[in-house]
Design a protein around this motif. Structure first.
Motif, PDB file in Angstrom:
ATOM      1  N   LEU A 158      33.157 -10.936  15.966  1.00  0.00           N
ATOM      2  CA  LEU A 158      32.725 -11.030  14.686  1.00  0.00           C
ATOM      3  C   LEU A 158      33.767  -9.876  13.616  1.00  0.00           C
ATOM      4  O   LEU A 158      33.728 -10.471  12.364  1.00  0.00           O
ATOM      5  N   VAL A 159      34.921  -9.368  14.650  1.00  0.00           N
ATOM      6  CA  VAL A 159      36.418  -8.738  13.634  1.00  0.00           C
ATOM      7  C   VAL A 159      36.751 -10.491  13.240  1.00  0.00           C
ATOM      8  O   VAL A 159      37.495 -10.139  12.146  1.00  0.00           O
ATOM      9  N   THR A 160      37.216 -10.441  14.406  1.00  0.00           N
ATOM     10  CA  THR A 160      37.842 -12.137  13.450  1.00  0.00           C
ATOM     11  C   THR A 160      37.093 -12.388  12.465  1.00  0.00           C
ATOM     12  O   THR A 160      37.928 -13.387  11.759  1.00  0.00           O
ATOM     13  N   ALA A 161      35.852 -13.252  13.096  1.00  0.00           N
ATOM     14  CA  ALA A 161      35.674 -13.909  11.427  1.00  0.00           C
ATOM     15  C   ALA A 161      35.550 -13.000  10.453  1.00  0.00           C
ATOM     16  O   ALA A 161      35.847 -13.849   9.003  1.00  0.00           O
ATOM     17  N   SER A 162      35.950 -11.990  10.525  1.00  0.00           N
ATOM     18  CA  SER A 162      35.437 -10.457   9.313  1.00  0.00           C
ATOM     19  C   SER A 162      36.400 -10.337   8.655  1.00  0.00           C
ATOM     20  O   SER A 162      37.478 -11.033   7.683  1.00  0.00           O
ATOM     21  N   LEU A 163      37.627 -10.688   9.581  1.00  0.00           N
ATOM     22  CA  LEU A 163      39.424 -10.484   9.232  1.00  0.00           C
ATOM     23  C   LEU A 163      39.669 -11.924   8.442  1.00  0.00           C
ATOM     24  O   LEU A 163      40.346 -12.116   7.406  1.00  0.00           O
ATOM     25  N   LYS A 164      39.614 -13.358   8.993  1.00  0.00           N
ATOM     26  CA  LYS A 164      39.394 -14.315   8.371  1.00  0.00           C
ATOM     27  C   LYS A 164      39.048 -14.997   7.206  1.00  0.00           C
ATOM     28  O   LYS A 164      39.299 -15.458   6.351  1.00  0.00           O
ATOM     29  N   TYR A 165      38.044 -13.574   7.047  1.00  0.00           N
ATOM     30  CA  TYR A 165      37.408 -14.139   5.881  1.00  0.00           C
ATOM     31  C   TYR A 165      38.114 -12.860   4.413  1.00  0.00           C
ATOM     32  O   TYR A 165      37.598 -13.808   3.366  1.00  0.00           O
ATOM     33  N   ALA A 166      38.264 -11.982   4.861  1.00  0.00           N
ATOM     34  CA  ALA A 166      39.614 -11.537   4.012  1.00  0.00           C
ATOM     35  C   ALA A 166      40.796 -11.916   4.460  1.00  0.00           C
ATOM     36  O   ALA A 166      40.858 -10.674   3.245  1.00  0.00           O
ATOM     37  N   LYS A 167      40.970 -12.919   4.399  1.00  0.00           N
ATOM     38  CA  LYS A 167      42.425 -13.432   4.941  1.00  0.00           C
ATOM     39  C   LYS A 167      43.525 -12.388   5.110  1.00  0.00           C
ATOM     40  O   LYS A 167      44.963 -12.417   4.598  1.00  0.00           O
ATOM     41  N   GLN A 168      43.056 -11.911   6.436  1.00  0.00           N
ATOM     42  CA  GLN A 168      43.840 -11.180   6.796  1.00  0.00           C
ATOM     43  C   GLN A 168      44.550 -12.072   8.314  1.00  0.00           C
ATOM     44  O   GLN A 168      43.327 -12.783   9.298  1.00  0.00           O
ATOM     45  N   SER A 169      45.270 -11.567   9.092  1.00  0.00           N
ATOM     46  CA  SER A 169      46.160 -12.461  10.294  1.00  0.00           C
ATOM     47  C   SER A 169      45.142 -11.865  10.339  1.00  0.00           C
ATOM     48  O   SER A 169      44.395 -10.846  11.501  1.00  0.00           O
TER      49      SER A 169
END
Length: 361
Positions: A158-169
């Motif tokens: 969930l954390v990585t999906a949220s980071l990816k959605y926010a265009k974060q590494s």
């Protein structure tokens, strides 16, 4: 002004009469602030946090005390403060919440509920921190100390999906390995005894469908016309929403889950008029365990019957690919583990028979 008690003239701003000493004006109550703000939620760090909508945008307010939260939240709502500087936009919880909110319409209700539960409970020491300062590997290690490997991995997804959605590494971390518990299932002899034991039982149809590899959610979605021409047509699933009630989802867990299964236990055709089934999973499992106890069978759940389908397929020499296709497994992991387990059991039995041969007189 005139004192209403002694009728003498006193100063206009008097609270007490200087002649009779009576109170002439009641202390005015402070006007209540009419600006409405949501009640705060206490974070794992002990702070009070709430989300406001200001000019169509989310604004987060976090303070050390509940009283301070209300003062600041009302000031933000009134426009006295342009934005809350205490909650930067790159706070992990904010990113996760935005990911869930923005994707809620395309996710199933059960998925949204599970994501929100993870947001509340996963990585509690780090959800309130900026992603720029979180030591990611330490966060994973800390979480592993307090939760199972599966829970850690679910939270990290969930954390990585949220980071990816926010265009974060996406940080590179090492995750704990999942040690799979050996799931109990019935072997081919036990399946025959089990079918005899459930004949005429109110839950018989449910258990027979599970032996055809159907998940509970798929069974609950079946209608009387889902079984015809000696086939079971699996279309959609019934999943739990946030409130605990079941709602229909037309897409199954995976693309392979939408499948046509030949009826292999003919009695299903006679019982199909019992569809749809409305009982819940706790009823099924409690009743199933009682049947197994009464007939000296392993303690199993409804999902174990799905795995028993693969067990019987192994005995009948089906290929893993055939089991996956009819069972709706998208990856070979579960089927392969069952096949490997049963293969090892047969090897051990073969070894014992050879030992008996060499030890006979």
């Amino acid at each position: 002004m005139i004192c209403k008690y002694c009728k003498k003239e006193i100063e206009n701003d008097s609270v007490y009469c200087r002649f009779c000493g009576e109170r002439v004006i009641r202390a005015r109550k402070k006007a209540k602030d009419q600006i409405s703000v949501p009640a705060p939620v206490q974070t794992p760090e002990g702070k009070y946090r709430g989300r406001l909508m200001v000019k169509g945008q989310r604004v987060y307010v976090t303070e050390g005390t509940e009283a301070a939260y209300y003062v600041r939240a009302r000031a933000v709502k009134a426009g006295l403060i342009e934005q809350d500087k205490s909650m930067p936009k790159d706070i992990l919880r904010n990113l996760v919440e935005k990911y869930i909110d923005d994707n809620a319409a395309v996710l199933s209700p059960s998925t949204v509920a599970s994501y929100k539960s993870l947001m509340r409970n996963a990585f509690p020491a780090y959800m309130g921190q900026s992603i720029s300062v979180i030591p990611w590997q330490k966060a994973v290690s800390d979480e592993t100390e307090r939760a199972s490997a599966k829970t850690v991995r679910n939270g990290w997804r969930l954390v990585t999906a949220s980071l990816k959605y926010a265009k974060q590494s996406i940080p590179t971390v090492s995750l704990p390995k999942i040690v799979r518990n050996e799931r109990t299932f019935l072997d081919y002899e036990q399946i025959q005894r089990f079918i005899s034991a459930i004949k005429g039982d109110p839950c018989e149809l449910t258990y027979l469908l599970a032996l055809h590899s159907l998940r509970l959610s798929e069974i609950l979605a079946l209608r009387s016309d889902s079984i015809s021409d000696n086939m079971i047509y699996v279309r959609g699933a019934m999943v739990r929403a946030a409130g605990g009630q079941f709602i229909r989802k037309d897409l199954n867990k995976t693309e392979l889950s939408r499948r046509d299964i030949p009826v292999m236990i003919s009695r299903i055709n006679k019982l199909r008029q019992r569809l749809p089934i409305s009982l819940n999973d706790k009823t099924f499992n409690d009743h199933l365990r009682k049947i197994c106890r009464d007939h000296n069978l392993p303690d199993i759940t409804l999902h174990c019957l799905r795995h028993s389908f693969a067990s019987l397929a192994y005995h009948l020499r089906w290929t893993e690919k055939s089991v996956m296709q009819l069972g709706g497994w998208s990856t070979p992991d579960v089927v392969h583990s069952i096949y490997t387990h049963l293969s090892s059991k047969e090897i051990n039995e073969d070894v014992e028979r050879m030992r008996a041969f060499y030890t006979q007189d």
